[in-house]
Scaffold this motif. Structure first.
Motif: not given
Length: 333
Positions: A230-248
């Motif tokens: 669960x910690x990994x899921x949170x970290x991965x999504x927060x990281x990639x939201x910063x990198x690619x906010x417009x792709x989802x």
């Protein structure tokens, strides 16, 4: 477009305390109808007889040794020395079916625009009994899933919703990894989903929905460590939201992050770690409130309710908070 013509395959196998299964995993690679150019096994600081076993087969495989740094570091060590145009990963306790490499290589050669192809896997238990198709379990997340061989449409957003790519089924072009980067070594769980997101943000990926891998289900699997996952899921999504906010869409980002924080908070509460659960409740509530202007209060209310319920549970206890929220819930549902 990717212009390399693939012809060499490098197989990378991280191994940690794998003495019980490593021979079987290697046999499944040696039995491939299309043999790989090289097999690289990385002993990630094992404390059992894994290193001794690998010493006995050096020459048939290339062996690397390092202190225990986790699967991301081990796979990256293999990627750095790999000579193949195509990279495949196999965990030391899993098995491949004999036509895995041949089928995926043929697909990649026929589709130079595809950076990565993956397939289905079947889990089996310690008695050798087949359990479930991996892609079959993803139907609940999408309602339908590709059953035809080919590219995945809107793959990035689908991966935000659910990780449907099983690492031992992947074949990826090495030049793709040189552009997107490799596994994030700061992440010890769900690190594969982070890489698939970065790849799908830049390249097309495809699925061959056939079972090419048999994954062993046992208590030693790192994926069974619920809190770490669960910690990994949170970290991965927060990281990639910063990198690619417009792709989802913002709604998808908010919904997934709120859900993961709520699940994490509830788990922490069960473990008696109330302050950490309270912090997770704050994050759940914040993601619920974030979308009100766009989606409206009624749409966001379930998430807001979850966040408030989790916060209340950390203060009043789970049973009391649920009792107090029952009359409020009836108003809106």
């Amino acid at each position: 477009m990717i212009v390399n013509t693939p012809h060499l395959i490098s197989v990378i196998i991280p191994a940690y305390n794998a003495e019980q299964f490593i021979h079987l995993a290697l046999e499944s690679v040696w039995s491939q109808s299309y043999p790989p150019h090289e097999i690289i096994v990385i002993d990630d600081g094992s404390t059992d007889n894994t290193r001794k076993i690998l010493k006995e087969i050096e020459g048939k495989v290339r062996c690397l040794y390092q202190q225990n740094r986790g699967p991301s570091s081990a796979r990256n060590a293999g990627i750095r020395v790999a000579k193949g145009d195509l990279i495949c990963f196999l965990d030391a306790d899993d098995l491949w079916v004999s036509n895995k490499l041949a089928t995926q290589r043929a697909y990649m050669m026929a589709h130079p625009e595809i950076a990565m192809v993956f397939s289905d896997h079947e889990e089996f238990n310690e008695e050798g009994m087949g359990l479930v198709s991996y892609l079959g379990t993803k139907l609940k997340a999408f309602g339908a899933f590709p059953i035809e061989t080919g590219p995945i449409e809107n793959a990035f957003e689908k991966l935000v919703v659910e990780n449907f790519i099983s690492t031992p089924t992947v074949m990826v072009r090495k030049d793709c990894l040189e552009k997107t980067g490799v596994f994030d070594e700061e992440i010890w769980s769900v690190e594969d989903r982070d890489l698939w997101l970065r790849i799908s943000a830049a390249f097309s990926i495809a699925c061959i929905p056939k079972i090419f891998c048999k994954r062993r289900f046992h208590q030693g699997n790192i994926s069974q460590q619920q809190e770490l996952t669960l910690q990994g899921r949170v970290r991965v999504l927060e990281k990639n939201r910063k990198l690619f906010p417009q792709l989802a869409s913002d709604a998808v980002w908010r919904s997934q992050l709120a859900g993961h924080f709520f699940d994490l908070g509830f788990l922490l509460l069960q473990k008696g770690r109330k302050w950490e659960a309270f912090q997770a409740g704050i994050k759940t509530l914040s993601y619920g409130l974030e979308g009100i202007a766009e989606e409206g209060l009624r749409v966001r209310l379930p998430v807001i309710f979850q966040g408030c319920g989790l916060l209340g549970a950390t203060i009043l206890g789970w049973r009391m908070s649920r009792y107090l929220w029952k009359p409020i819930k009836k108003i809106f549902w």
